[in-house]
Scaffold this motif. Structure first.
Motif, PDB file in Angstrom:
ATOM      1  N   ALA A  36     -16.412  56.908   8.996  1.00 28.35           N
ATOM      2  CA  ALA A  36     -15.215  56.466   9.717  1.00 28.35           C
ATOM      3  C   ALA A  36     -14.267  57.649   9.815  1.00 28.35           C
ATOM      4  O   ALA A  36     -14.173  58.464   8.892  1.00 28.35           O
ATOM      5  CB  ALA A  36     -14.555  55.302   8.996  1.00 28.35           C
ATOM      6  N   PHE A  37     -13.542  57.757  10.911  1.00 32.70           N
ATOM      7  CA  PHE A  37     -12.692  58.929  11.119  1.00 32.70           C
ATOM      8  C   PHE A  37     -11.454  58.554  11.921  1.00 32.70           C
ATOM      9  O   PHE A  37     -11.431  57.566  12.663  1.00 32.70           O
ATOM     10  CB  PHE A  37     -13.462  60.034  11.852  1.00 32.70           C
ATOM     11  CG  PHE A  37     -13.951  59.640  13.218  1.00 32.70           C
ATOM     12  CD1 PHE A  37     -13.157  59.822  14.350  1.00 32.70           C
ATOM     13  CD2 PHE A  37     -15.205  59.068  13.376  1.00 32.70           C
ATOM     14  CE1 PHE A  37     -13.608  59.442  15.605  1.00 32.70           C
ATOM     15  CE2 PHE A  37     -15.666  58.685  14.637  1.00 32.70           C
ATOM     16  CZ  PHE A  37     -14.857  58.873  15.750  1.00 32.70           C
ATOM     17  N   VAL A  38     -10.425  59.370  11.769  1.00 35.29           N
ATOM     18  CA  VAL A  38      -9.218  59.245  12.578  1.00 35.29           C
ATOM     19  C   VAL A  38      -8.544  60.611  12.649  1.00 35.29           C
ATOM     20  O   VAL A  38      -8.493  61.346  11.667  1.00 35.29           O
ATOM     21  CB  VAL A  38      -8.242  58.188  12.006  1.00 35.29           C
ATOM     22  CG1 VAL A  38      -7.803  58.525  10.595  1.00 35.29           C
ATOM     23  CG2 VAL A  38      -7.025  58.053  12.911  1.00 35.29           C
ATOM     24  N   LEU A  39      -8.082  60.960  13.829  1.00 36.54           N
ATOM     25  CA  LEU A  39      -7.298  62.174  14.028  1.00 36.54           C
ATOM     26  C   LEU A  39      -6.144  61.853  14.961  1.00 36.54           C
ATOM     27  O   LEU A  39      -6.257  60.984  15.830  1.00 36.54           O
ATOM     28  CB  LEU A  39      -8.154  63.321  14.568  1.00 36.54           C
ATOM     29  CG  LEU A  39      -8.883  63.108  15.895  1.00 36.54           C
ATOM     30  CD1 LEU A  39      -8.035  63.543  17.080  1.00 36.54           C
ATOM     31  CD2 LEU A  39     -10.205  63.871  15.889  1.00 36.54           C
ATOM     32  N   THR A  40      -5.041  62.537  14.778  1.00 33.85           N
ATOM     33  CA  THR A  40      -3.856  62.241  15.564  1.00 33.85           C
ATOM     34  C   THR A  40      -3.194  63.519  16.056  1.00 33.85           C
ATOM     35  O   THR A  40      -3.248  64.569  15.401  1.00 33.85           O
ATOM     36  CB  THR A  40      -2.828  61.432  14.751  1.00 33.85           C
ATOM     37  OG1 THR A  40      -2.433  62.193  13.603  1.00 33.85           O
ATOM     38  CG2 THR A  40      -3.402  60.100  14.305  1.00 33.85           C
ATOM     39  N   GLN A  41      -2.580  63.406  17.203  1.00 36.50           N
ATOM     40  CA  GLN A  41      -1.668  64.385  17.767  1.00 36.50           C
ATOM     41  C   GLN A  41      -0.514  63.598  18.376  1.00 36.50           C
ATOM     42  O   GLN A  41      -0.656  62.398  18.636  1.00 36.50           O
ATOM     43  CB  GLN A  41      -2.361  65.241  18.830  1.00 36.50           C
ATOM     44  CG  GLN A  41      -3.376  66.222  18.284  1.00 36.50           C
ATOM     45  CD  GLN A  41      -3.818  67.233  19.327  1.00 36.50           C
ATOM     46  OE1 GLN A  41      -3.181  67.407  20.359  1.00 36.50           O
ATOM     47  NE2 GLN A  41      -4.913  67.907  19.059  1.00 36.50           N
ATOM     48  N   GLY A  64       1.372  61.518  20.585  1.00 34.20           N
ATOM     49  CA  GLY A  64       0.995  60.782  21.782  1.00 34.20           C
ATOM     50  C   GLY A  64      -0.484  60.502  21.921  1.00 34.20           C
ATOM     51  O   GLY A  64      -0.918  59.967  22.952  1.00 34.20           O
ATOM     52  N   LEU A  65      -1.280  60.819  20.895  1.00 34.27           N
ATOM     53  CA  LEU A  65      -2.733  60.634  20.996  1.00 34.27           C
ATOM     54  C   LEU A  65      -3.322  60.289  19.637  1.00 34.27           C
ATOM     55  O   LEU A  65      -2.962  60.881  18.611  1.00 34.27           O
ATOM     56  CB  LEU A  65      -3.390  61.905  21.536  1.00 34.27           C
ATOM     57  CG  LEU A  65      -4.924  61.893  21.659  1.00 34.27           C
ATOM     58  CD1 LEU A  65      -5.371  60.925  22.747  1.00 34.27           C
ATOM     59  CD2 LEU A  65      -5.456  63.302  21.946  1.00 34.27           C
ATOM     60  N   ARG A  66      -4.225  59.335  19.627  1.00 33.78           N
ATOM     61  CA  ARG A  66      -4.980  59.006  18.419  1.00 33.78           C
ATOM     62  C   ARG A  66      -6.427  58.724  18.804  1.00 33.78           C
ATOM     63  O   ARG A  66      -6.690  58.024  19.787  1.00 33.78           O
ATOM     64  CB  ARG A  66      -4.390  57.789  17.716  1.00 33.78           C
ATOM     65  CG  ARG A  66      -5.178  57.403  16.449  1.00 33.78           C
ATOM     66  CD  ARG A  66      -4.507  56.297  15.669  1.00 33.78           C
ATOM     67  NE  ARG A  66      -4.726  54.969  16.225  1.00 33.78           N
ATOM     68  CZ  ARG A  66      -3.759  54.147  16.616  1.00 33.78           C
ATOM     69  NH1 ARG A  66      -2.496  54.526  16.541  1.00 33.78           N
ATOM     70  NH2 ARG A  66      -4.040  52.953  17.101  1.00 33.78           N
ATOM     71  N   ILE A  67      -7.365  59.262  18.029  1.00 33.68           N
ATOM     72  CA  ILE A  67      -8.793  59.010  18.222  1.00 33.68           C
ATOM     73  C   ILE A  67      -9.348  58.514  16.893  1.00 33.68           C
ATOM     74  O   ILE A  67      -9.238  59.202  15.878  1.00 33.68           O
ATOM     75  CB  ILE A  67      -9.554  60.277  18.678  1.00 33.68           C
ATOM     76  CG1 ILE A  67      -8.938  60.833  19.966  1.00 33.68           C
ATOM     77  CG2 ILE A  67     -11.034  59.967  18.883  1.00 33.68           C
ATOM     78  CD1 ILE A  67      -9.559  62.151  20.422  1.00 33.68           C
TER      79      ILE A  67
END
Length: 262
Positions: free
Chosen positions: A179-184, A186-189
């Motif tokens: 499972a993974f999550v990354l953020t910037q 205005g953006l989330r994946i």
């Protein structure tokens, strides 16, 4: 005496006549009363007395399919679902999937790209993984997360991604996934990736998969610019090694520390 006898005779005759007239009237009145009661019983209750319940739960608005694609080669086709806009936050979520969880011999990918102001304020990784597993794609059954262990971060073209080794269960089948999550801003994946034959995917596999993710939409220049900028920062060639999480936790999942003796 004769007059008294005549009077008594008249009263008796009048009494018999009144009784003869009033008896049918009484019977008719009784029939009317009984009929009225029977009609009242047959009538349904007034509809105005039934309370009307209104749905107050807001549901996401379904919009068109975003130009989201995966350039990584693979046997299974890539599926992009129609976008969903949260009515409260205004955030848009687009989901991409590849592979079937039931096909143990093939990898499985399911990720969501969330766009909009505040999308980087994500809930914990365990919450995101459980949500992504439960929201099944087309033709897929909902999954559940039975176990999640933090594994630090992985370098990707979008920046560091928090990862956890997650055990997903669907029916009688269980697979080890990442499972993974990354953020910037205005953006989330976020999402999960499962390797073939039940093994957990290598960190490089996740980095290469996210390297192949592409998005270009003229109606959303902000997100499109983030994807264009990330194209020059490939992490797949660098190996995508996982680094330990210095904080001792990943998202909302605390790392279990082994007990030591003093």
């Amino acid at each position: 005496m004769r007059i008294a006898a005549i009077d008594e005779h008249e009263e008796e005759r009048v009494g018999r006549g009144f009784f003869a007239i009033s008896l049918p009237l009484r019977v008719a009145a009784a029939v009317i009363v009984v009929g009225g009661l029977a009609f009242a019983v047959r009538q349904p209750p007034s509809m105005t007395a039934v309370p009307v319940l209104h749905r107050t739960t807001e549901i996401p608005a379904i919009v068109g399919t975003a130009p989201l694609r995966l350039t990584e080669p693979g046997i299974d086709p890539v599926r992009v679902e129609p976008g969903r806009i949260d009515p409260k936050s205004g955030l848009r979520e687009d989901v991409l999937g590849r592979g079937s969880f039931a096909a143990i011999e093939a990898p499985v990918l399911r990720l969501a790209v969330t766009r909009g102001i505040g999308s980087e304020r994500a809930p914990g990784l365990f919450v995101l993984a459980a949500r992504r597993a439960a929201l099944a794609g087309r033709g897929e059954a909902p999954l559940s997360v039975s176990r999640a262990v933090p594994r630090g971060v992985v370098a990707t073209r979008f920046g560091p991604a928090e990862i956890a080794e997650a055990t997903l269960t669907g029916g009688a089948l269980t697979r080890a996934c990442t499972a993974f999550v990354l953020t910037q801003p205005g953006l989330r994946i976020d999402g999960f990736l499962c390797a073939p034959l039940g093994g957990a995917p290598e960190p490089k596999s996740l980095a290469c998969t996210l390297d192949a993710l592409d998005f270009d939409d003229q109606s959303d220049p902000t997100a499109s610019a983030l994807f264009r900028q990330a194209r020059a920062r490939s992490a797949c060639d660098g190996g995508g090694n996982a680094a330990a999480d210095p904080a001792g936790k990943t998202g909302s999942i605390e790392r279990r520390r082994s007990a030591t003796k003093n």
